[in-house]
Design a protein around this motif. Structure first.
Motif, PDB file in Angstrom:
ATOM      1  N   GLN A 135       0.842  -1.192   0.000  1.00 29.05           N
ATOM      2  CA  GLN A 135       0.000   0.000   0.000  1.00 29.05           C
ATOM      3  C   GLN A 135       0.880   1.244   0.000  1.00 29.05           C
ATOM      4  OE1 GLN A 135      -3.943   0.057   1.739  1.00 29.05           O
ATOM      5  NE2 GLN A 135      -3.258   1.617   3.194  1.00 29.05           N
ATOM      6  N   MET A 136       0.573   2.174  -0.927  1.00 31.96           N
ATOM      7  CA  MET A 136       1.371   3.385  -1.077  1.00 31.96           C
ATOM      8  C   MET A 136       0.471   4.621  -1.147  1.00 31.96           C
ATOM      9  SD  MET A 136       4.175   2.039  -3.933  1.00 31.96           S
ATOM     10  CE  MET A 136       5.018   3.627  -4.021  1.00 31.96           C
ATOM     11  N   CYS A 137       1.093   5.771  -1.027  1.00 25.49           N
ATOM     12  CA  CYS A 137       0.434   7.050  -1.295  1.00 25.49           C
ATOM     13  C   CYS A 137       1.359   7.808  -2.244  1.00 25.49           C
ATOM     14  CB  CYS A 137       0.189   7.827  -0.006  1.00 25.49           C
ATOM     15  SG  CYS A 137      -0.748   9.351  -0.228  1.00 25.49           S
ATOM     16  N   SER A 138       1.384   7.354  -3.496  1.00 24.76           N
ATOM     17  CA  SER A 138       2.335   7.888  -4.460  1.00 24.76           C
ATOM     18  C   SER A 138       2.097   9.370  -4.710  1.00 24.76           C
ATOM     19  CB  SER A 138       2.239   7.129  -5.786  1.00 24.76           C
ATOM     20  OG  SER A 138       2.658   5.792  -5.630  1.00 24.76           O
ATOM     21  N   GLY A 139       3.204  10.093  -4.903  1.00 24.64           N
ATOM     22  CA  GLY A 139       3.131  11.504  -5.232  1.00 24.64           C
ATOM     23  C   GLY A 139       3.431  11.747  -6.694  1.00 24.64           C
ATOM     24  N   VAL A 140       3.911  12.950  -7.002  1.00 28.56           N
ATOM     25  CA  VAL A 140       4.139  13.331  -8.389  1.00 28.56           C
ATOM     26  C   VAL A 140       5.574  13.080  -8.854  1.00 28.56           C
ATOM     27  CG1 VAL A 140       2.315  15.071  -8.271  1.00 28.56           C
ATOM     28  CG2 VAL A 140       4.677  15.733  -7.781  1.00 28.56           C
ATOM     29  N   ALA A 154      10.937   9.407  -8.703  1.00 28.45           N
ATOM     30  CA  ALA A 154      12.124   8.998  -7.950  1.00 28.45           C
ATOM     31  C   ALA A 154      11.772   8.725  -6.492  1.00 28.45           C
ATOM     32  CB  ALA A 154      13.215  10.064  -8.050  1.00 28.45           C
ATOM     33  N   ARG A 155      10.976   9.597  -5.886  1.00 30.12           N
ATOM     34  CA  ARG A 155      10.555   9.371  -4.498  1.00 30.12           C
ATOM     35  C   ARG A 155       9.660   8.144  -4.394  1.00 30.12           C
ATOM     36  NH1 ARG A 155       9.183  14.918  -4.165  1.00 30.12           N
ATOM     37  NH2 ARG A 155       7.015  14.344  -3.772  1.00 30.12           N
ATOM     38  N   ASN A 156       8.792   7.976  -5.374  1.00 23.88           N
ATOM     39  CA  ASN A 156       7.911   6.801  -5.365  1.00 23.88           C
ATOM     40  C   ASN A 156       8.720   5.512  -5.517  1.00 23.88           C
ATOM     41  OD1 ASN A 156       5.701   8.538  -5.170  1.00 23.88           O
ATOM     42  ND2 ASN A 156       5.492   8.680  -7.396  1.00 23.88           N
ATOM     43  N   ALA A 157       9.776   5.556  -6.326  1.00 25.45           N
ATOM     44  CA  ALA A 157      10.636   4.382  -6.492  1.00 25.45           C
ATOM     45  C   ALA A 157      11.324   4.029  -5.179  1.00 25.45           C
ATOM     46  CB  ALA A 157      11.661   4.636  -7.589  1.00 25.45           C
ATOM     47  N   GLU A 158      11.751   5.031  -4.437  1.00 25.28           N
ATOM     48  CA  GLU A 158      12.391   4.786  -3.136  1.00 25.28           C
ATOM     49  C   GLU A 158      11.408   4.142  -2.168  1.00 25.28           C
ATOM     50  OE1 GLU A 158      13.867   8.517  -1.816  1.00 25.28           O
ATOM     51  OE2 GLU A 158      15.473   8.619  -3.329  1.00 25.28           O
ATOM     52  N   MET A 209      -0.707   2.964 -10.622  1.00 24.10           N
ATOM     53  CA  MET A 209      -0.020   4.263 -10.663  1.00 24.10           C
ATOM     54  C   MET A 209       1.081   4.360  -9.601  1.00 24.10           C
ATOM     55  SD  MET A 209      -0.986   6.160 -13.174  1.00 24.10           S
ATOM     56  CE  MET A 209      -1.432   4.915 -14.377  1.00 24.10           C
ATOM     57  N   THR A 210       1.830   3.280  -9.452  1.00 22.29           N
ATOM     58  CA  THR A 210       2.949   3.279  -8.513  1.00 22.29           C
ATOM     59  C   THR A 210       3.906   4.432  -8.798  1.00 22.29           C
ATOM     60  OG1 THR A 210       2.873   0.885  -8.120  1.00 22.29           O
ATOM     61  CG2 THR A 210       4.981   1.972  -7.756  1.00 22.29           C
ATOM     62  N   GLY A 211       4.177   4.699 -10.068  1.00 20.19           N
ATOM     63  CA  GLY A 211       5.184   5.685 -10.438  1.00 20.19           C
ATOM     64  C   GLY A 211       4.787   7.118 -10.231  1.00 20.19           C
ATOM     65  N   GLN A 226       8.078   8.472 -19.373  1.00 23.02           N
ATOM     66  CA  GLN A 226       9.096   7.801 -20.173  1.00 23.02           C
ATOM     67  C   GLN A 226       8.445   6.621 -20.884  1.00 23.02           C
ATOM     68  OE1 GLN A 226      12.313   8.738 -20.478  1.00 23.02           O
ATOM     69  NE2 GLN A 226      12.090  10.457 -19.051  1.00 23.02           N
ATOM     70  N   ASP A 227       9.106   6.133 -21.924  1.00 22.40           N
ATOM     71  CA  ASP A 227       8.634   4.888 -22.498  1.00 22.40           C
ATOM     72  C   ASP A 227       9.037   3.749 -21.565  1.00 22.40           C
ATOM     73  OD1 ASP A 227      11.356   4.415 -22.924  1.00 22.40           O
ATOM     74  OD2 ASP A 227      11.237   4.684 -25.099  1.00 22.40           O
ATOM     75  N   GLU A 228       8.629   2.538 -21.911  1.00 19.26           N
ATOM     76  CA  GLU A 228       8.865   1.427 -20.989  1.00 19.26           C
ATOM     77  C   GLU A 228      10.348   1.207 -20.727  1.00 19.26           C
ATOM     78  OE1 GLU A 228       8.051  -3.347 -20.851  1.00 19.26           O
ATOM     79  OE2 GLU A 228       6.361  -2.074 -21.404  1.00 19.26           O
ATOM     80  N   ALA A 229      11.181   1.320 -21.751  1.00 17.26           N
ATOM     81  CA  ALA A 229      12.621   1.088 -21.589  1.00 17.26           C
ATOM     82  C   ALA A 229      13.267   2.110 -20.665  1.00 17.26           C
ATOM     83  CB  ALA A 229      13.306   1.111 -22.952  1.00 17.26           C
ATOM     84  N   GLY A 230      12.727   3.320 -20.641  1.00 17.30           N
ATOM     85  CA  GLY A 230      13.342   4.372 -19.843  1.00 17.30           C
ATOM     86  C   GLY A 230      12.677   4.622 -18.511  1.00 17.30           C
ATOM     87  N   ASP A 231      11.626   3.869 -18.203  1.00 17.40           N
ATOM     88  CA  ASP A 231      10.860   4.148 -16.986  1.00 17.40           C
ATOM     89  C   ASP A 231      11.625   3.769 -15.721  1.00 17.40           C
ATOM     90  OD1 ASP A 231       8.076   4.849 -15.832  1.00 17.40           O
ATOM     91  OD2 ASP A 231       8.569   2.920 -14.917  1.00 17.40           O
ATOM     92  N   LEU A 232      11.722   4.707 -14.795  1.00 16.48           N
ATOM     93  CA  LEU A 232      12.482   4.521 -13.559  1.00 16.48           C
ATOM     94  C   LEU A 232      11.894   3.430 -12.681  1.00 16.48           C
ATOM     95  CD1 LEU A 232      14.621   5.453 -11.460  1.00 16.48           C
ATOM     96  CD2 LEU A 232      12.983   7.197 -10.729  1.00 16.48           C
ATOM     97  N   ILE A 233      10.576   3.413 -12.534  1.00 12.51           N
ATOM     98  CA  ILE A 233       9.921   2.430 -11.676  1.00 12.51           C
ATOM     99  C   ILE A 233      10.174   1.015 -12.184  1.00 12.51           C
ATOM    100  CG2 ILE A 233       7.659   1.539 -10.943  1.00 12.51           C
ATOM    101  CD1 ILE A 233       8.416   3.973  -9.365  1.00 12.51           C
TER     102      ILE A 233
END
Length: 285
Positions: free
Chosen positions: A9-14, A17-21, A43-45, A59-66
């Motif tokens: 369970q998350m409360c993802s923001g905008v 990078a923070r959401n990935a952490e 919408m994890t990312g 980003q496209d899928e290849a470049g997505d940080l999450i």
């Protein structure tokens, strides 16, 4: 086969990078408690209502940080890590609401794009038009994993039972329903819809949710949940805040439930005959 599943369970923001952490911290915690299948929310990312702001970070899928971080975590921890969904830029300018499942080697197993778009006007004044920015998927999918066959749905998909039924008939034993339900609709329908999908198809439902007040002003319902094939809630989270929901999944319970109530096997095709009474434009029989 028995395995331990976790819904994050998350409360993802905008900020992705923070959401990935946050995702990494909670996934590590779930793995430390023995979970081998871990699911994150829709919408994890990024949870971002402003379309321009969302497009600026896409980003496209290849470049997505999450997705890069999830692949790394899955390989490092030796788990099945399911990013419930994250927004992905498409070549045609649209966005995919895409879930991706990674295996213990860090490799991508499959993806799933949300099929049903949340285009609604709520009584509290909230209005949503996902189809204005997102391209709906057109393919349902199951993944045959060592611990069972996993089916895919995302959030609003839960209101379309035929999607679940087709996957159950194809052998799905577990349905994933990552979500970012609004508070209003969640209070009314979240648990009852998920329990209904579990009962009518005789399968486990795992639903990781967004929870609480987000940076963009949106409020989501939370209550991440794991439900067994008899409709019993095995574990559930609260309405706000980050957290984990973890439960032991025994896939044998699917076959036991379907043996008791064999509705998948008993289903029959039929035709719909519409009768129009005389006086309503029809002719009396």
């Amino acid at each position: 086969m028995t395995f331990k599943a976790a819904a994050v369970q998350m409360c993802s923001g905008v900020d992705p990078a923070r959401n990935a952490e946050t995702m990494a911290r909670l996934v590590r915690e779930a793995a430390s408690q023995g979970a081998t299948y871990i699911q994150t929310p829709e919408m994890t990312g990024a949870v971002q209502r402003d379309r321009a702001g969302l497009r600026a970070i896409l980003q496209d899928e290849a470049g997505d940080l999450i997705l890069r971080e999830a692949a790394r975590l899955a390989g490092e921890l030796g788990i099945y890590l399911h990013v419930g969904s994250t927004p992905i830029a498409l070549a045609d300018g649209k966005i995919a609401n895409r879930g991706v499942l990674f295996g213990p080697d860090g490799g991508k197993i499959c993806d799933y794009d949300k099929i049903h778009m949340f285009d609604v006007d709520l009584e509290n004044g909230e209005s949503w038009r996902e189809s204005a920015a997102y391209r709906p998927g057109d393919t349902a999918r199951t993944a045959d994993l060592p611990f069972g066959k996993l089916g895919f749905a995302i959030c609003y998909d839960v209101r379309f039972p035929e999607l679940f039924r087709q996957q159950a008939v194809a052998g799905a034993e577990i349905m994933s329903v990552p979500a970012a339900f609004t508070r209003q609709t969640g209070e009314a329908h979240w648990e009852i819809l998920l329990r209904a999908r579990a009962i009518e198809n005789g399968l486990f439902v795992i639903a990781a949710a967004q929870a609480g007040k987000h940076e963009d002003g949106r409020e989501t319902f939370g209550h991440s949940i794991i439900i067994d094939p008899w409709g019993r809630v095995l574990a559930a989270a609260g309405p706000t805040g980050e957290g984990l929901v973890i439960a032991e999944i025994d896939v044998a319970a699917v076959h036991a439930a379907r043996a008791k109530i064999p509705n998948l096997r008993n289903a029959r095709s039929f035709v719909l005959d519409e009768v129009v009474p005389a006086g309503k434009g029809g002719v009396a029989a």
